[in-house]
Structure formats: structure tokens, C-alpha cells
Design an enzyme around this catalytic site. Structure first.
Site, short mmCIF file in Angstrom:
data_model
loop_
_atom_site.label_atom_id
_atom_site.label_comp_id
_atom_site.label_asym_id
_atom_site.label_seq_id
_atom_site.Cartn_x
_atom_site.Cartn_y
_atom_site.Cartn_z
N HIS A 267 0.86 -1.19 0.00
CA HIS A 267 0.00 0.00 0.00
C HIS A 267 0.88 1.23 0.00
O HIS A 267 1.95 1.23 0.61
CB HIS A 267 -0.91 0.01 1.24
CG HIS A 267 -2.06 0.93 1.11
ND1 HIS A 267 -1.96 2.27 1.41
CD2 HIS A 267 -3.32 0.71 0.68
CE1 HIS A 267 -3.13 2.83 1.17
NE2 HIS A 267 -3.98 1.92 0.72
N ASP A 324 -7.89 -5.65 0.23
CA ASP A 324 -8.35 -6.54 -0.84
C ASP A 324 -7.92 -7.99 -0.65
O ASP A 324 -8.41 -8.88 -1.35
CB ASP A 324 -7.84 -6.04 -2.20
CG ASP A 324 -8.47 -4.71 -2.57
OD1 ASP A 324 -9.69 -4.60 -2.46
OD2 ASP A 324 -7.74 -3.78 -2.96
N1 CMC Z 1 3.98 -7.53 -4.72
C1 CMC Z 1 5.32 -7.51 -4.91
N2 CMC Z 1 6.09 -6.43 -4.80
C2 CMC Z 1 5.47 -5.29 -4.47
C3 CMC Z 1 4.08 -5.23 -4.26
C4 CMC Z 1 3.32 -6.41 -4.39
N3 CMC Z 1 2.02 -6.40 -4.20
N4 CMC Z 1 3.74 -3.95 -3.97
C5 CMC Z 1 4.87 -3.24 -4.00
N5 CMC Z 1 5.92 -4.05 -4.30
C6 CMC Z 1 7.34 -3.67 -4.36
C7 CMC Z 1 7.67 -2.98 -5.67
O1 CMC Z 1 8.08 -3.91 -6.63
C8 CMC Z 1 8.74 -2.03 -5.24
O2 CMC Z 1 9.95 -2.76 -5.12
P1 CMC Z 1 11.37 -2.06 -5.50
O3 CMC Z 1 11.56 -1.00 -4.48
O4 CMC Z 1 12.35 -3.17 -5.44
O5 CMC Z 1 11.19 -1.53 -6.90
C9 CMC Z 1 8.33 -1.61 -3.83
O6 CMC Z 1 7.55 -2.71 -3.33
C10 CMC Z 1 7.48 -0.34 -3.79
O7 CMC Z 1 6.40 -0.52 -4.70
P2 CMC Z 1 5.66 0.64 -5.47
O8 CMC Z 1 4.95 0.08 -6.64
O9 CMC Z 1 6.60 1.78 -5.69
O10 CMC Z 1 4.63 1.11 -4.35
P3 CMC Z 1 3.36 2.02 -4.57
O11 CMC Z 1 3.10 2.71 -3.30
O12 CMC Z 1 3.52 2.86 -5.78
O13 CMC Z 1 2.20 0.97 -4.92
C11 CMC Z 1 0.38 -0.51 -4.73
C12 CMC Z 1 1.18 0.62 -4.06
C13 CMC Z 1 -0.84 -0.79 -3.87
C14 CMC Z 1 -0.08 -0.09 -6.11
C15 CMC Z 1 1.29 -1.76 -4.81
O14 CMC Z 1 1.68 -2.18 -3.51
C16 CMC Z 1 0.61 -2.91 -5.56
O15 CMC Z 1 0.68 -2.97 -6.78
N6 CMC Z 1 -0.06 -3.87 -4.83
C17 CMC Z 1 -0.78 -4.93 -5.47
C18 CMC Z 1 -2.15 -4.47 -5.92
C19 CMC Z 1 -3.06 -4.26 -4.74
O16 CMC Z 1 -3.20 -5.09 -3.86
N7 CMC Z 1 -3.78 -3.11 -4.76
C20 CMC Z 1 -4.75 -2.76 -3.74
C21 CMC Z 1 -4.30 -1.58 -2.93
S1 CMC Z 1 -5.21 -1.29 -1.42
C22 CMC Z 1 -6.86 -0.98 -1.84
C23 CMC Z 1 -7.10 -0.16 -3.03
O17 CMC Z 1 -6.52 0.90 -3.24
O18 CMC Z 1 -7.93 -0.57 -3.83
#
Ligand code: CMC
Length: 390
Positions: A267, A324
């Protein structure tokens, strides 16, 4: 000038002032108007939480009753709205139907709407919140090819939703009180979450003075993707692909190799357990303890969570289950198909979207949303016609 602070994904820009939801991502707390969300799930109900989010306070009993009565009186939709559903192909995704039909509501009610008139704004908000379960029921019935049901006066918001989705002609249907309680809790847990992608989209659309139905339709489309509200559907697809507990180590390795993301994890703000995920896992337990057939995907999800939470990859990045991760299992257990999961999210979040829309106008935070960019294209140059290009 080209002077702009580069902030991709707006991870460090506050776009507005808001008094609705507070999140402490390190502690893992989420408060609606100061009240912990898990406490509202235990002690309140969705209609009351809707009032709280919109007006800032828990309503006095007589006000609550009036508010709920007003909501019920607006649940019916215009009969002509039914026609929109007849043109969707079998198998059309219910999110496509929802976004379309909510946008279409503008054509029923905006004539034109005076956004400066507080009463008109209130009426639009009540109308939209009230009509959402009816429209969600219609999306579901269209998907399964059954006739629509009309809302019932004596039922709560959650009961009406279940009734409009699952009651069929010639069959007795009684809403299961536990299922209604679970839907109510699900809706509370999804009702608001400050400036997430869909809420910021609603505010952005609203800042152009678009009408509230159009703004919420924009929110619905922003919610649809798997990085946001679409994650609940994606989690179930992922768990089915993993199959059983024996598939967990291979899958976790794929995540660590960055071939896939662990859906329902991570998140932007929570760097600790999402409190909504704890509540959602509790709802799963409640259902299974009450005799609902235990879903093997629940045990698989718990095993996956255990492996992930003890793995360095996830620990280092502070990746925890989000709302989720368990929500799809909750919905599956009460018979809601996976295509409807994000629609259910949208139903709850509509209250948050409209609370933000209302706050934005009321507090006169109406500066049009217009982010800058860092231009990285060519500098000015002379035109060359296609004939001159060799
Ligand atoms: N699985 C594997 N690696 C992850 C994940 C994940 N679910 N989420 C983040 N990372 C890693 C990412 O690869 C990155 O690694 P590195 O620093 O080595 O490049 C690091 O963690 C930071 O990730 P980010 O994409 O920069 O983080 P963000 O804050 O931009 O993204 C997020 C947040 C929710 C989009 C992301 O965690 C994600 O894609 N999660 C999976 C989808 C999900 O469950 N979404 C629901 C979110 S909560 C409810 C809602 O909003 O609907």
C-alpha cells in the site's frame, strides 16, 4: 515557467485539506471523522457511517431515522434506466455497466444543476447513494439474465442489496441476517480512504465543475484497475492459479523475481498491517465459524500471508496484506461472484467519493486540478513535410 516539483504518482504532494479520513500508515490506523474504522464495523451500520462521513458527526437518533427514510425514498430508479442494460453483451463486465449507467444518471437529473445551491447538492448526493444498490442489483441481474427486483421499504441498505441481487420470481427468498451484517461491514470498510486514486479522480473531475454523477462515474473507472479496486478480483484469480498450499513457495519466488505482484499486498500509505485487512480476515472467520462452508482459498491465503510476512523481500519493503487480500474470500462466501467484487467496492466508496465532492465545494477548495509536467520532448524545430523525410 517550467519550474515544477517532480512527484510521480503524487506520493508526496497534498492536493487538498480534508477532515474526513485520517490514516497513520506506520501504526496501521484508519479513522473516519476520528472514529477507528474497526469500531464502526462493530458498533455502527453503513447508513449511519454514510451520514458520519458526509456530515462529520454521528447523527442523533431522530436525524438518523430521517436520513435513512430519505435514502429509502430515493432508491427507485427511472424505469427508462432499465433500457441501458438491455444493450450489454452477455458476459459484459459489471464495472463497465456500472460506470456507464452512473454517468447516464446525469441525463436524468442534471437540468442543469446549480452546483452553488447546497440543497441541490445534498439532493444529488442522497439520490446517488440511494440508487447505487439498485443499480448494482441491476448489473448483477443483467449478468445472470434474470429480471430486476425493486427495493423494499422495510429493508436496510445491505439487506436491500442482497434482496435485489438474489431474490428470484417464484422462489422464497429471505435475507440471511449474517450475510447482511457481512455486507454492511464490507461497505463500512470500503466507505472512504482519503486521497486514493479514485477519490482524487472524483475531486479532479469535480474541480472542473462537472456534475456529481459524472464525477462518480470517473471515480468508478479509476477504481477498476487491478492496482486499486480491481485487486479484490485479482486476488481470487491469483489464489486459484496458485491452486493449493504446495504452490506457495514457487509463487512467492515469482513475486521476488518481479515476474508478478502479490495481489492484495502493499500500500502507498500503510507500512504496517492495513486495519481493514484485519477486520476482513475477522469477517471470514465469523462466517466459517457460523457454519458457512470453509473456503480452501481462505487457508491458502493465510498460508501465503504467513510465508510472505516472514520473507525478507516483503519485510524490507514493508509489504503487508491490504483490504483486498481477504475481501474476495468474504464476498465469495456469501455467494457474490468475483466479477462483482469491484462493483461492491464502488458501492461502499460512493459515500466517500461524494463526501469529498461535497467537502471540496463546501470548503471552496475549487482550484482546478492541473498538475504540471517535466517536459522531456524536442525543443522548437522547423517543420519537415513527409515528402522531405528520406
Ligand atoms: N507484490 C510484490 N512487490 C510489491 C508489491 C506487491 N504487491 N507492492 C509493492 N511491491 C514492491 C515494488 O516492486 C517495489 O519494489 P522495489 O523498491 O524493489 O522496486 C516496492 O515494493 C514499492 O512498490 P511501489 O509500486 O513503488 O509502491 P506504490 O506505493 O507505488 O504501490 C500498490 C502501491 C498498492 C499499487 C502496490 O503495492 C501494488 O501494486 N499492490 C498490489 C495491488 C493491490 O493489492 N492493490 C490494492 C491496494 S489497497 C486498496 C485499493 O486501493 O484498492
Amino acid at each position: 515557467t517550467n519550474a515544477a516539483t517532480f512527484d510521480p504518482g503524487y506520493s508526496s504532494s497534498a492536493s487538498c485539506c480534508s477532515a474526513i479520513t485520517y490514516i497513520d500508515g506506520d501504526k496501521g490506523t484508519c479513522l473516519y471523522r476520528g472514529y477507528p474504522v474497526h469500531e464502526l464495523v462493530e458498533k455502527s451500520h453503513f447508513e449511519e457511517v454514510a451520514y458520519l462521513l458526509m456530515y462529520g458527526e454521528v447523527p442523533a437518533e431522530n436525524v438518523r431515522l430521517m436520513f435513512e427514510k430519505q435514502l429509502k425514498s430515493e432508491m427507485l430508479v427511472h424505469e427508462r434506466l432499465k433500457n441501458f442494460f438491455t444493450e450489454f453483451l452477455t458476459g459484459a463486465h459489471p464495472m463497465a455497466m456500472l460506470a456507464t449507467v452512473v454517468a447516464a444518471l446525469s441525463s436524468f437529473f442534471v437540468d442543469p444543476m446549480d452546483l452553488n445551491d447546497a440543497e441541490e447538492r445534498e439532493l444529488a448526493i442522497i439520490r446517488l447513494i440511494a440508487k447505487m444498490p439498485t443499480i448494482v442489483g441491476m448489473c448483477y441481474k443483467t449478468a445472470v439474465g434474470e429480471p430486476f427486483n425493486y427495493p423494499r421499504m422495510h429493508m436496510s441498505f445491505a439487506e436491500n442489496l442482497l434482496y435485489m441481487m438474489f431474490a428470484r420470481p417464484l422462489e422464497e427468498y429471505t435475507v440471511d441476517p449474517l450475510h447482511a451484517k457481512i455486507v454492511d461491514a464490507f461497505l463500512i470498510l470500503h466507505a472512504d480512504h482519503e486521497q486514493n486514486a479514485s477519490t482524487s479522480t472524483v475531486r479532479t473531475a469535480g474541480s472542473s465543475r462537472a456534475n456529481p454523477y459524472a464525477c462518480v462515474a470517473a471515480g468508478i473507472t479509476a477504481l477498476w484497475g487491478r492496482a486499486h479496486g480491481g485487486a479484490n478480483e485479482a486476488v481470487i484469480k491469483m489464489l486459484k492459479e496458485i491452486g493449493d498450499v504446495s504452490g506457495v513457495p514457487d509463487f512467492v519466488q515469482k513475486v521476488k523475481d518481479k515476474k508478478v505482484r502479490l495481489m492484495g499486498f502493499g500500500h502507498r500509505i500503510y507500512k504496517n498491517y492495513d486495519p481493514r485487512a484485519i477486520a476482513m480476515r475477522g469477517l471470514c472467520r465469523q462466517l466459517f465459524e457460523a457454519g458457512t462452508q470453509r473456503d480452501p482459498l481462505f487457508d491458502l491465503a493465510m498460508a501465503l500471508e504467513e510465508v510472505a510476512l516472514s520473507d525478507d523481500y516483503f519485510v524490507k519493503r514493508k509489504l503487508y496484506p491490504n483490504v483486498d487480500f481477504y475481501s474476495g474470500i468474504v464476498l465469495r462466501a456469501i455467494g457474490i461472484p468475483q466479477e462483482m467484487f469491484t462493483v461492491m467496492f464502488a458501492l461502499g466508496r460512493t459515500v466517500g467519493w461524494l463526501s469529498h465532492w461535497k467537502e471540496m465545494i463546501q470548503e471552496q477548495q475549487m482550484k482546478i486540478c492541473r498538475p504540471r509536467q517535466l517536459y522531456v520532448g524536442p525543443t522548437e524545430r522547423a517543420y519537415i513535410s513527409p515528402a522531405e523525410i528520406s
